[in-house]
Design a protein around this motif. Structure first.
Motif, PDB file in Angstrom:
ATOM      1  N   ALA A 157      21.785 105.274 111.766  1.00  0.00           N
ATOM      2  CA  ALA A 157      21.962 104.474 110.447  1.00  0.00           C
ATOM      3  C   ALA A 157      21.274 103.231 110.560  1.00  0.00           C
ATOM      4  O   ALA A 157      21.536 102.018 110.746  1.00  0.00           O
ATOM      5  CB  ALA A 157      23.619 103.851 110.411  1.00  0.00           C
ATOM      6  N   TRP A 158      20.014 103.397 110.087  1.00  0.00           N
ATOM      7  CA  TRP A 158      19.107 102.214 110.308  1.00  0.00           C
ATOM      8  C   TRP A 158      19.123 101.203 109.331  1.00  0.00           C
ATOM      9  O   TRP A 158      18.884  99.871 109.613  1.00  0.00           O
ATOM     10  CB  TRP A 158      17.604 102.896 109.937  1.00  0.00           C
ATOM     11  N   HIS A 159      19.453 101.422 108.055  1.00  0.00           N
ATOM     12  CA  HIS A 159      19.752 100.267 107.351  1.00  0.00           C
ATOM     13  C   HIS A 159      21.019  99.606 107.705  1.00  0.00           C
ATOM     14  O   HIS A 159      20.813  98.349 107.664  1.00  0.00           O
ATOM     15  CB  HIS A 159      20.187 100.844 105.835  1.00  0.00           C
ATOM     16  N   ASP A 160      22.140 100.177 108.134  1.00  0.00           N
ATOM     17  CA  ASP A 160      23.051  99.425 108.655  1.00  0.00           C
ATOM     18  C   ASP A 160      22.639  98.441 109.892  1.00  0.00           C
ATOM     19  O   ASP A 160      23.091  97.436 109.925  1.00  0.00           O
ATOM     20  CB  ASP A 160      24.506 100.163 109.034  1.00  0.00           C
ATOM     21  N   LEU A 161      22.009  98.901 110.830  1.00  0.00           N
ATOM     22  CA  LEU A 161      21.412  98.113 112.052  1.00  0.00           C
ATOM     23  C   LEU A 161      20.694  97.216 111.540  1.00  0.00           C
ATOM     24  O   LEU A 161      20.685  96.216 112.166  1.00  0.00           O
ATOM     25  CB  LEU A 161      20.765  99.324 112.818  1.00  0.00           C
ATOM     26  N   LEU A 162      19.704  97.271 110.428  1.00  0.00           N
ATOM     27  CA  LEU A 162      18.950  96.275 110.068  1.00  0.00           C
ATOM     28  C   LEU A 162      19.887  95.257 109.604  1.00  0.00           C
ATOM     29  O   LEU A 162      19.465  93.973 109.672  1.00  0.00           O
ATOM     30  CB  LEU A 162      17.962  96.817 109.057  1.00  0.00           C
ATOM     31  N   VAL A 163      20.672  95.534 108.661  1.00  0.00           N
ATOM     32  CA  VAL A 163      21.685  94.540 108.258  1.00  0.00           C
ATOM     33  C   VAL A 163      22.490  93.648 109.287  1.00  0.00           C
ATOM     34  O   VAL A 163      22.360  92.298 109.278  1.00  0.00           O
ATOM     35  CB  VAL A 163      22.642  95.086 107.334  1.00  0.00           C
ATOM     36  N   LEU A 164      22.764  94.292 110.363  1.00  0.00           N
ATOM     37  CA  LEU A 164      23.600  93.746 111.520  1.00  0.00           C
ATOM     38  C   LEU A 164      22.396  92.893 112.186  1.00  0.00           C
ATOM     39  O   LEU A 164      22.813  91.754 112.639  1.00  0.00           O
ATOM     40  CB  LEU A 164      24.106  94.874 112.413  1.00  0.00           C
ATOM     41  N   ALA A 165      21.322  93.341 112.423  1.00  0.00           N
ATOM     42  CA  ALA A 165      20.306  92.594 113.044  1.00  0.00           C
ATOM     43  C   ALA A 165      20.145  91.149 112.254  1.00  0.00           C
ATOM     44  O   ALA A 165      20.012  90.207 113.057  1.00  0.00           O
ATOM     45  CB  ALA A 165      18.931  93.311 113.345  1.00  0.00           C
ATOM     46  N   ILE A 166      19.749  91.179 110.980  1.00  0.00           N
ATOM     47  CA  ILE A 166      19.801  90.042 110.032  1.00  0.00           C
ATOM     48  C   ILE A 166      21.125  88.878 110.235  1.00  0.00           C
ATOM     49  O   ILE A 166      20.652  87.954 110.420  1.00  0.00           O
ATOM     50  CB  ILE A 166      19.560  90.386 108.637  1.00  0.00           C
ATOM     51  N   TRP A 167      22.031  89.593 110.170  1.00  0.00           N
ATOM     52  CA  TRP A 167      23.286  88.699 110.507  1.00  0.00           C
ATOM     53  C   TRP A 167      23.370  88.151 111.669  1.00  0.00           C
ATOM     54  O   TRP A 167      23.886  86.968 111.939  1.00  0.00           O
ATOM     55  CB  TRP A 167      24.531  89.553 110.239  1.00  0.00           C
ATOM     56  N   GLY A 168      22.579  88.919 112.748  1.00  0.00           N
ATOM     57  CA  GLY A 168      22.802  88.204 113.868  1.00  0.00           C
ATOM     58  C   GLY A 168      22.083  87.137 114.395  1.00  0.00           C
ATOM     59  O   GLY A 168      22.059  86.247 114.709  1.00  0.00           O
ATOM     60  N   VAL A 169      20.417  87.447 113.603  1.00  0.00           N
ATOM     61  CA  VAL A 169      19.693  86.331 113.617  1.00  0.00           C
ATOM     62  C   VAL A 169      20.328  85.013 113.028  1.00  0.00           C
ATOM     63  O   VAL A 169      20.184  83.845 113.453  1.00  0.00           O
ATOM     64  CB  VAL A 169      18.418  86.908 112.904  1.00  0.00           C
ATOM     65  N   ALA A 170      20.863  85.072 111.766  1.00  0.00           N
ATOM     66  CA  ALA A 170      21.563  84.294 111.191  1.00  0.00           C
ATOM     67  C   ALA A 170      22.627  83.347 111.871  1.00  0.00           C
ATOM     68  O   ALA A 170      22.659  82.160 112.067  1.00  0.00           O
ATOM     69  CB  ALA A 170      22.222  84.592 110.090  1.00  0.00           C
ATOM     70  N   GLY A 171      23.275  84.451 112.593  1.00  0.00           N
ATOM     71  CA  GLY A 171      24.276  83.730 113.566  1.00  0.00           C
ATOM     72  C   GLY A 171      23.573  83.005 114.830  1.00  0.00           C
ATOM     73  O   GLY A 171      24.147  81.887 115.005  1.00  0.00           O
ATOM     74  N   LEU A 172      22.497  83.372 115.215  1.00  0.00           N
ATOM     75  CA  LEU A 172      21.896  82.712 116.410  1.00  0.00           C
ATOM     76  C   LEU A 172      21.432  81.331 115.792  1.00  0.00           C
ATOM     77  O   LEU A 172      21.431  80.392 116.545  1.00  0.00           O
ATOM     78  CB  LEU A 172      20.448  83.555 116.752  1.00  0.00           C
ATOM     79  N   VAL A 173      20.920  81.433 114.467  1.00  0.00           N
ATOM     80  CA  VAL A 173      20.174  80.298 114.103  1.00  0.00           C
ATOM     81  C   VAL A 173      21.198  79.150 113.976  1.00  0.00           C
ATOM     82  O   VAL A 173      21.131  77.843 114.389  1.00  0.00           O
ATOM     83  CB  VAL A 173      19.455  80.393 112.656  1.00  0.00           C
ATOM     84  N   VAL A 174      22.340  79.446 113.310  1.00  0.00           N
ATOM     85  CA  VAL A 174      23.647  78.305 113.231  1.00  0.00           C
ATOM     86  C   VAL A 174      23.921  77.828 114.381  1.00  0.00           C
ATOM     87  O   VAL A 174      24.205  76.926 114.602  1.00  0.00           O
ATOM     88  CB  VAL A 174      24.696  79.312 112.339  1.00  0.00           C
ATOM     89  N   SER A 175      24.114  79.025 115.622  1.00  0.00           N
ATOM     90  CA  SER A 175      24.434  78.674 116.928  1.00  0.00           C
ATOM     91  C   SER A 175      23.532  77.555 117.421  1.00  0.00           C
ATOM     92  O   SER A 175      24.071  76.433 117.960  1.00  0.00           O
ATOM     93  CB  SER A 175      24.727  79.602 117.834  1.00  0.00           C
ATOM     94  N   ILE A 176      22.330  77.673 117.483  1.00  0.00           N
ATOM     95  CA  ILE A 176      21.457  76.722 118.040  1.00  0.00           C
ATOM     96  C   ILE A 176      21.412  75.495 117.224  1.00  0.00           C
ATOM     97  O   ILE A 176      21.363  74.504 118.040  1.00  0.00           O
ATOM     98  CB  ILE A 176      20.026  77.240 118.055  1.00  0.00           C
ATOM     99  N   TRP A 177      21.719  75.507 115.949  1.00  0.00           N
ATOM    100  CA  TRP A 177      21.503  74.218 115.305  1.00  0.00           C
ATOM    101  C   TRP A 177      22.959  73.580 115.525  1.00  0.00           C
ATOM    102  O   TRP A 177      22.623  72.092 115.532  1.00  0.00           O
ATOM    103  CB  TRP A 177      21.405  74.547 113.647  1.00  0.00           C
ATOM    104  N   ARG A 178      23.905  74.046 115.404  1.00  0.00           N
ATOM    105  CA  ARG A 178      25.267  73.420 115.599  1.00  0.00           C
ATOM    106  C   ARG A 178      25.967  73.381 116.967  1.00  0.00           C
ATOM    107  O   ARG A 178      27.065  72.693 116.900  1.00  0.00           O
ATOM    108  CB  ARG A 178      26.087  73.747 114.413  1.00  0.00           C
ATOM    109  N   PHE A 179      25.380  74.003 117.696  1.00  0.00           N
ATOM    110  CA  PHE A 179      26.280  74.071 119.041  1.00  0.00           C
ATOM    111  C   PHE A 179      26.675  72.866 119.588  1.00  0.00           C
ATOM    112  O   PHE A 179      25.410  72.031 119.777  1.00  0.00           O
ATOM    113  CB  PHE A 179      25.521  75.027 120.125  1.00  0.00           C
ATOM    114  N   SER A 180      27.846  72.478 120.077  1.00  0.00           N
ATOM    115  CA  SER A 180      27.967  71.312 120.758  1.00  0.00           C
ATOM    116  C   SER A 180      28.878  71.457 122.174  1.00  0.00           C
ATOM    117  O   SER A 180      29.815  72.276 122.213  1.00  0.00           O
ATOM    118  CB  SER A 180      29.059  70.361 119.703  1.00  0.00           C
ATOM    119  N   TRP A 181      28.426  70.835 123.173  1.00  0.00           N
ATOM    120  CA  TRP A 181      29.136  71.078 124.496  1.00  0.00           C
ATOM    121  C   TRP A 181      30.460  69.946 124.601  1.00  0.00           C
ATOM    122  O   TRP A 181      31.190  70.338 125.240  1.00  0.00           O
ATOM    123  CB  TRP A 181      28.041  70.556 125.535  1.00  0.00           C
ATOM    124  N   ALA A 182      30.416  69.016 123.687  1.00  0.00           N
ATOM    125  CA  ALA A 182      31.560  67.874 123.725  1.00  0.00           C
ATOM    126  C   ALA A 182      32.495  68.122 122.840  1.00  0.00           C
ATOM    127  O   ALA A 182      32.134  68.823 121.619  1.00  0.00           O
ATOM    128  CB  ALA A 182      30.968  66.441 123.749  1.00  0.00           C
TER     129      ALA A 182
END
Length: 273
Positions: A243-268
């Motif tokens: 399911a290449w199309h579905d895997l591509l969409v998942l990869a795009i969502w994963g990259v978006a999640g990674l960007v938000v995680s790096i931008w907003r992640f807080s330890w405190a």
């Protein structure tokens, strides 16, 4: 032994690559002990997917899905709940763990320990993947032994779909944890978002690919993950297990999640104004 002590002990005496692996492996062990020694967490994370599959499989009986090549309904439920089990561990449970550790100050204390940051987070993510693997194996075993469901026809396509989906939802779970204001809100927020999208994405009942509901659900990653995991199980002649199309969409969502995680992640812990 506390998690902070475990983190301190996980630091190797040598800086080699093998030492790094041992350090992460030790921390993964402590993460696994923390998870499995909490019976409620284990039951809710691992047991629910199995219980749901058994109940729905028993109620489905010999029902068939005509628009999917007249396959048995249980043949659809098994890959669906494999996807559900992975998402539950990588999204719901992970987000809740990160929020709770952040708000109780545990993440901040661990960051001040000798354990490197990458090893700490890496151990959490690897432990989450291990819990997901346990669920996948259990669900496949229940489907095969309990209901006679055919296993994936293409193992490579199945493994790829599970891995891409797990990584995607780990990124999304981490991203969502940065948006939740406090530990009390972690469970309700993740559960409401997760179960509403599950209902719309065709986990509980199959939906036709060109229907309006399927088109709406295609904007979100859950629908694509269910479809990608189902593809290797699809017994229709000429159906591709990849399911290449579905895997591509998942990869795009994963990259978006990674960007938000790096931008907003807080330890405190977050301070209320």
């Amino acid at each position: 032994m506390t998690t902070s002590q475990a983190a301190a002990e996980a630091v190797p005496r040598q800086g080699s690559g093998l030492g790094d692996l041992r350090m992460v492996a030790r921390q993964v062990r402590y993460e696994q002990l923390t998870f499995w020694l909490n019976p409620l967490a284990a039951i809710f994370t691992v047991g629910f997917s199995v219980v749901f599959l058994v109940l729905l499989g028993a109620s489905a009986g010999s029902s068939r899905i005509h628009f999917l090549g007249n396959i048995k309904l249980i043949q659809y439920y098994v890959p669906g709940f494999v996807a559900y089990g992975v998402m539950s561990a990588c999204f719901n449970t992970l987000a809740t763990i990160l929020v709770n550790r952040r708000e109780t100050g545990l993440l901040k204390r661990l960051r001040l320990s000798p354990l490197p940051t990458w090893a700490l987070l890496g151990a959490v993510f690897v432990s989450t993947l291990l819990v997901s693997c346990v669920q996948v194996i259990l669900l496949l075993a229940v489907g095969r032994v309990g209901f006679g469901v055919h296993l994936p026809g293409n193992l490579g396509a199945f493994v790829l779909a599970v891995v891409v989906g797990a990584v995607c939802f780990i990124a999304l779970g981490t991203a969502v944890s940065t948006l939740i204001p406090n530990a009390d809100a972690a469970g309700p927020v993740t559960s409401i978002v997760f179960f509403v999208l599950l209902f719309l994405s065709g986990l509980w009942f199959p939906i036709q690919a060109k229907s309006g509901l399927a088109q709406f659900a295609s904007f979100f990653p859950i629908r694509h993950f269910i479809t990608a995991v189902f593809a290797p199980f699809n017994l229709q002649p000429g159906a591709s297990p990849w399911a290449w199309h579905d895997l591509l969409v998942l990869a795009i969502w994963g990259v978006a999640g990674l960007v938000v995680s790096i931008w907003r992640f807080s330890w405190a812990p977050r301070r209320s104004s």
